[in-house]
Motif scaffolding. Sequence first.
Motif, mmCIF file in Angstrom:
data_model
loop_
_atom_site.group_PDB
_atom_site.id
_atom_site.type_symbol
_atom_site.label_atom_id
_atom_site.label_comp_id
_atom_site.label_asym_id
_atom_site.label_seq_id
_atom_site.Cartn_x
_atom_site.Cartn_y
_atom_site.Cartn_z
ATOM 1 N N GLN B 6 62.728 -29.090 -50.836
ATOM 2 C CA GLN B 6 62.344 -27.734 -51.026
ATOM 3 C C GLN B 6 60.590 -27.726 -50.311
ATOM 4 N N CYS B 23 64.701 -24.081 -49.042
ATOM 5 C CA CYS B 23 65.631 -24.891 -49.853
ATOM 6 C C CYS B 23 66.686 -25.569 -48.727
ATOM 7 N N TRP B 35 68.402 -20.192 -57.007
ATOM 8 C CA TRP B 35 66.941 -20.320 -57.347
ATOM 9 C C TRP B 35 66.810 -19.945 -58.655
ATOM 10 N N CYS B 91 65.019 -24.986 -56.733
ATOM 11 C CA CYS B 91 66.233 -24.784 -55.910
ATOM 12 C C CYS B 91 67.248 -25.875 -56.578
ATOM 13 N N GLY B 104 65.841 -29.540 -56.873
ATOM 14 C CA GLY B 104 64.868 -30.077 -55.941
ATOM 15 C C GLY B 104 63.456 -30.229 -56.633
ATOM 16 N N THR B 107 58.457 -25.850 -56.091
ATOM 17 C CA THR B 107 57.412 -25.347 -55.172
ATOM 18 C C THR B 107 56.398 -24.406 -56.370
#
Lengths: 115, 112
Positions: B6, B23, B35, B91, B104, B107
């Motif tokens: 990500q 991603c 997501w 993700c 992941g 963010t």
Amino acid sequence: GDSVTQMEGPVTLSEEAFLTINCTYTATGYPSLFWYVQYPGEGLQLLLKATKADDKGSNKGFEATYRKETTSFHLEKGSVQVSDSAVYFCALSDPVTGGGNKLTFGTGTQLKVEL
Amino acid sequence: SQTIHQWPATLVQPVGSPLSLECTVEGTSNPNLYWYRQAAGRGLQLLFYSVGIGQISSEVPQNLSASRPQDRQFILSSKKLLLSDSGFYLCAWSDWIYNEQFFGPGTRLTVL
């Protein structure tokens, strides 16, 4: 609909104490059950899973048993360490409602382990 | 082995600006992609999932959109960010072998 209920946190324990984090669920079908762990600032990691009744998932000293009769999947560890401090999420995947392997998560339980 | 990436890792954006989070997954084909948003101190909210290229399902009405231009690429976008879009965006992927999801690194988005 499906739902997962976890005990409220934070849970604060001394190192080497016994840990239990309760998780109960409701599901339309016969779900698979999971515990995920999230360390500060990171994504979620799969900790353990169980796919049918009476299965016991285990990893890194943690274990949880799939109890269909009580619709529960409680997480336990015999002796926690400071490094176990994290947020723990219980989740389920329902083959009836979970198209695309969707997961239903609990709200998470924060564990703090102190020396 | 499979890996999921990500980027960016952190992002600070003004209200009203656009957003694009990316991603990508390696080591698997035709994965399911997801997501999630995690607000501070709260649980996970599934925003979108995709079972194939161009196939997007939205779980909640919101200011965001998702696209899957390639098999192993999933993009989260917004035309105009709101303060309430701040959070930690995760993700994840799964496939027909693994019914669990793999996440992941996330963010961290701050909208000012």
